[in-house]
Structures are given as C-alpha cells and as structure tokens.
Write an enzyme that holds these catalytic residues in place. Structure first.
Site, mmCIF file in Angstrom:
data_model
loop_
_atom_site.group_PDB
_atom_site.id
_atom_site.type_symbol
_atom_site.label_atom_id
_atom_site.label_comp_id
_atom_site.label_asym_id
_atom_site.label_seq_id
_atom_site.Cartn_x
_atom_site.Cartn_y
_atom_site.Cartn_z
ATOM 1 N N GLU A 1 6.831 7.220 5.478
ATOM 2 C CA GLU A 1 5.772 7.670 6.165
ATOM 3 C C GLU A 1 5.801 9.011 6.354
ATOM 4 O O GLU A 1 4.406 9.689 6.498
ATOM 5 C CB GLU A 1 5.896 6.864 7.464
ATOM 6 N N ALA B 1 0.940 -1.189 -0.066
ATOM 7 C CA ALA B 1 -0.110 0.054 0.076
ATOM 8 C C ALA B 1 0.979 1.297 0.062
ATOM 9 O O ALA B 1 0.616 2.427 -0.724
ATOM 10 C CB ALA B 1 -0.899 -0.041 1.183
ATOM 11 N N HIS B 2 2.013 1.278 0.723
ATOM 12 C CA HIS B 2 2.910 2.354 0.791
ATOM 13 C C HIS B 2 3.416 2.681 -0.874
ATOM 14 O O HIS B 2 3.593 3.459 -1.067
ATOM 15 C CB HIS B 2 3.914 2.451 1.933
ATOM 16 N N LYS B 3 3.900 1.500 -1.463
ATOM 17 C CA LYS B 3 4.345 1.549 -2.571
ATOM 18 C C LYS B 3 3.447 2.218 -3.513
ATOM 19 O O LYS B 3 3.828 3.017 -4.299
ATOM 20 C CB LYS B 3 4.917 0.233 -3.159
#
Ligand code: SF4
Lengths: 289, 208
Positions: free
Chosen positions: B103, B37-39
């Site tokens: 983040e 999800a961060h990617k």
C-alpha cells in the site's frame, strides 16, 4: 416425508437478513452506554441502521454470510438422509436468491463451488429426540470472527493460568484482548472448558445458540459469565476496535468431560452480526423464531 | 472528535486537518481494489520500468481517479439489471492488513488521499500516510447493506474477467459513505493506541 425445502429457504433468509431481537436489543443498550458523539456510538448507530435496512430490504446483514451451521433435532422415525438432502437443496436455492454469498472454497484447488455446497459444507449435526416435532437451529458463522477464535491448553505459564475457573478467566480475557476489533466487535464469546481439541471448539460454538440473556444453571459458571462480561468490557477495545465501553455483548460458558491429561479452554468469537434462527415444524405448521 | 464531510478529489490540506477518531462521510468517486488488484498494480504499474502498452489505458484512468482519490478494500456482492447496469447489493469492507506490503508504494504512485478498509494497517502504510498526506478510513465491518446504499452508481468496472467479480476494480460514486479515521497523516494510529491501552488494562485484570 413432506417437502420442507421452502421452509428451510425461509429459515436461511431470516437468519441472513433479520438479526434476532435479543442481539439487536443488546446493541441498542450498548449504544446508549457509549459516549455521545464518540466513534463507538457512531459505529453502533451505523450497525443498527444497517440491521433495520437489511430487514426491510431482505438483503444480507453482512456480505460474508459465513458457514451455515445446522443443528437438527428430529422425532423418532424421520430420515436424516432426506432432511439433509432438503436442507442442502434449500442452501443452493438461498444462494441463488442472494441470501447467501457463495462461501464454499475447495482448500486444494481454490475453486468456489458457487452454491455453498461441498462435501462437508454446510455443517450438520443431527440428533434424535423425544419430542414429536422437528427443530432446526441455524447459525451463520462469519469468517473474520472465526479467524480470531483461540484455544488454550492449561496450565499456561505465560498467563499464569492453572486448571481451574481462574485459569479459564485468564484465557478468555487474553482471547478478547488478542482479537482487538478484528472480529467485528462487539462480540459474543462462546467458551468451552474441557473436551478434546475438536469437541471443545464445537461446544464453544454451540453456546451461540443460547439466548443472550440466559445464565448458566451452575451458579459458579453463571457468576464467571457475568464477571467476564464486565471485565472484557474494561479492556476498552470497543465497537470495531475504535475504543469504548462495549467490547463484548455477552459471554457464554459451558463445560464437557476431559481426559485426565487435557484441560482445554476454547473461546469462539461471534461478531456483532450474530445471525441465528430456529425453525419449528409441528403438525404441518412451520414457525420461525 | 469531529464529523467531517469529504469530497473527492480531496486536497492535502483537508487530509492534514483530519485526526484519529474523526468520523467522516465521503462523497464522490472511489475505486475498489483488494488482493488480486494489488498484485496486478505492482506487476504492471509499479515494478516494471515502463507500463506495458496494453495496460496504459487503465493506468491513465486510475491515475485520473486516484489523484486525490480513494481506494476501497472491498469485494462486493453485485447485481446487473436488465439494462446491463451494475449495482452494489452488499458491500462491506474486507480486512486490509493483507495489502500492507504494497500500500505504501500504491499511495505514493497514485497520490491516493484515502484508503478505506477494516482492521487497520501497519507501520509502512502509516509512514506513507504521513509522508504523502493520506489517511486510512475504517468502515463498519458487517454494515454491508448500509454501505451499499451509499453507493449511488457504478460508473465502470475494469479487469472483471481477469480478476473475477470480487477482485475487480469497481469504480463507484458514493454519497455519505460512513467511516472513521483510524490512521491519520500525523503518524497516529488508533489501532496502536487501543492495543496499548487494552494491554495495560489486561495486565491490571490479570493482577487481580
Ligand atoms: S466478522 Fe465482520 S465481516 Fe465477518 S461476518 Fe462478522 S460482521 Fe461480517
């Protein structure tokens, strides 16, 4: 050989959802020692509530159900081939029933087999013994705590650690310090002195089958175990690394032969979710301890 | 150390009132996001000059949920009932440090007020918490059944097919989700403090 698959499924269910009494008692004692209202005590309260809830609902204590490690002791004449087949069948069934999370990932393709079966997964150790019954010990070894295990080759000048029990003490304290809270403290630390790199790590993990309250038969080792419990708890890492009095619940040490050239100290880290159960199958009767 | 109830959307003042060591119970909405999800967020929302047309709907939805909202680092075990509704069965935190490179940008972009995970995060995230008024909340690793039981409802899931069940964006409504503030908006990190204190005690033990 009879079909023991249902008994093996039950062994897995109990291991994944029902924390052993000695571990729960140690967590409860730890809770009593932490300062009232502290994050450490709040964490242990949450852990104990989770343990209770998982038992009642028959759901995994932690969503990471780890590597299932089976130690199988069988009487002469039993087929290890059949035992392995039946246990593997039980592992797949327990996964389908959500007692285990699918945890077997092919290291080259990244593919998860989805049923916890791979060529080398789960892990087995078979041993023929002189008893007339079958004993299967299962532990579920989580990944987060596996990542913080450590192996030392003594002497180690950085820690001023020589090839003696004082050197072992230093290595273990360093391992607990390095882990901080990352292995989901409070932990049980399994330590092996000697062996080669492979056998040493295995021996350190076998310590997790020992009851938390036992002591090593060799008084020198027993004294070191006790001393390391106290000293590791002086580090103040605390439950989850929030600070506090309880960083380890127990330290278990054993030794094995080594080569003249080698002196390994292996410290395996078992998170508070110290999940292990034993199946005894005797005269057609199965009991789980 | 106080025990504090937090309700989403969380105000900046409520976040600035928190300090390392405080125990909180979270009520309201949270969205899970871990590695994949961060990617996805970086590649679609943060790095490109404009959000691709195909991803604008999700972007708008996450903006709505995460302004004053909460992200949870978690790869849950889920169950779908006969009516097609999703439920969280086992849902403890996963290790957060893997998202350290991203983040700070994600906090700034969405106006997140809290990130929940385990193991703590690094100096970049700590600085973003101070700058934007956010905290890192540490959930109890392994307390998976307890945490799942505080999840009252799964209201939506996004990118389940593309990212897979553990990696998808799960939108959940929680009541009494337990956590501890281990990085606050004043530049304090409990992880740094404990590491320093234990290093000193280790040195003393080694000198014995
Ligand atoms: S280390 Fe933590 S997350 Fe991993 S199995 Fe143990 S309790 Fe669960």
């Amino acid at each position: 050989m009879e079909n023991l698959v249902p008994h093996f499924v039950e062994l897995i269910r109990r291991a994944a959802t029902d924390l052993p009494a000695d571990v729960e008692a140690a967590l409860r004692r730890a809770r009593g020692q932490e300062e009232a209202g502290s994050a450490a005590q709040g964490t242990l309260d949450a852990i104990l509530e989770n343990v209770q809830m998982s038992r009642e609902r028959s759901t995994p204590i932690c969503q990471d159900t780890g590597t299932p490690i089976f130690y199988v002791y069988y009487p002469t004449g039993w087929s290890t081939l059949t035992l392995k087949k039946q246990i593997r069948e039980a592992v797949a069934e327990a996964t389908a029933k959500s007692y285990l999370r699918p945890n077997s990932v092919n290291s080259l393709t990244g593919r998860n087999t989805g049923n916890n079966l791979g060529e080398d997964f789960p892990y087995f150790h078979f041993e023929e013994w002189e008893e007339d019954y079958l004993k299967v010990e299962l532990m579920l070894k989580g990944g987060g705590c596996e990542n913080v295990g450590a192996q030392y080759s003594l002497p180690d000048t950085r820690m001023d650690a020589d090839r003696d029990l004082e050197g072992v003490r230093r290595a273990v304290l360093d391992a607990v310090y390095q882990a901080q809270g990352m292995g989901c403290a409070p932990a049980v630390i399994g330590v092996a002195i000697g062996g080669d790199r492979g056998t040493s790590y295995l021996k350190s993990k076998e310590q997790f089958y020992r009851p938390l309250e036992d002591a090593h038969p060799d008084p020198k080792i027993a004294a070191l175990e006790q001393r390391l419990i106290e000293e590791a708890n002086e580090l103040g890492v605390g439950p989850m690394g929030f600070g506090g009095k309880t960083t380890v619940l127990s330290v278990k040490i054993d030794s094995l032969e080594r080569l003249p050239a080698c002196y390994f100290v292996s410290a395996s880290y078992m998170c508070w979710a110290d999940r292990r159960r034993t199946l005894i199958y005797r005269d057609g009767q199965a009991t789980i301890e | 150390m106080a025990h504090i109830e937090l309700h989403t959307p969380i105000s900046e003042a409520a976040i600035r009132a928190l300090h390392v060591g405080d125990q909180v119970s979270l009520h309201g909405m949270a969205v899970t996001a871990r590695d994949a999800a961060h990617k996805y967020i970086m590649e679609n929302f943060i790095r490109p000059p404009a959000v691709p047309a195909s991803e604008q709907a999700l972007h708008a939805e996450l903006q709505r949920l995460w302004r004053g909202g909460v992200m949870y680092h978690c790869g849950p075990v889920v169950r779908q009932d006969d009516a097609g509704r999703w439920h969280f069965v086992s849902a403890g935190p996963t290790t957060s440090i893997r998202e350290e490179p991203y983040e700070a940008d994600v906090i700034a972009h969405f106006g997140l007020r809290a990130v929940i995970g385990k193991g703590g995060m690094g100096p970049k995230t700590l600085a973003a918490c101070r700058e934007h008024g956010a905290v890192y909340l540490h959930a109890v690793g392994g307390a998976a059944t307890l945490i799942a039981s505080s999840v009252q409802e799964v209201t939506a899931v996004y990118k389940k097919e593309a990212l897979g069940v553990p990696e998808a964006f799960w939108v959940i409504r929680v009541a009494g989700f337990p956590a501890v503030v281990t990085m606050d908006a004043h530049g304090q990190s409990l992880h740094e403090r404990i590491a320093e204190g234990s290093a000193q005690r280790l040195a003393a033990l080694m000198a014995r």
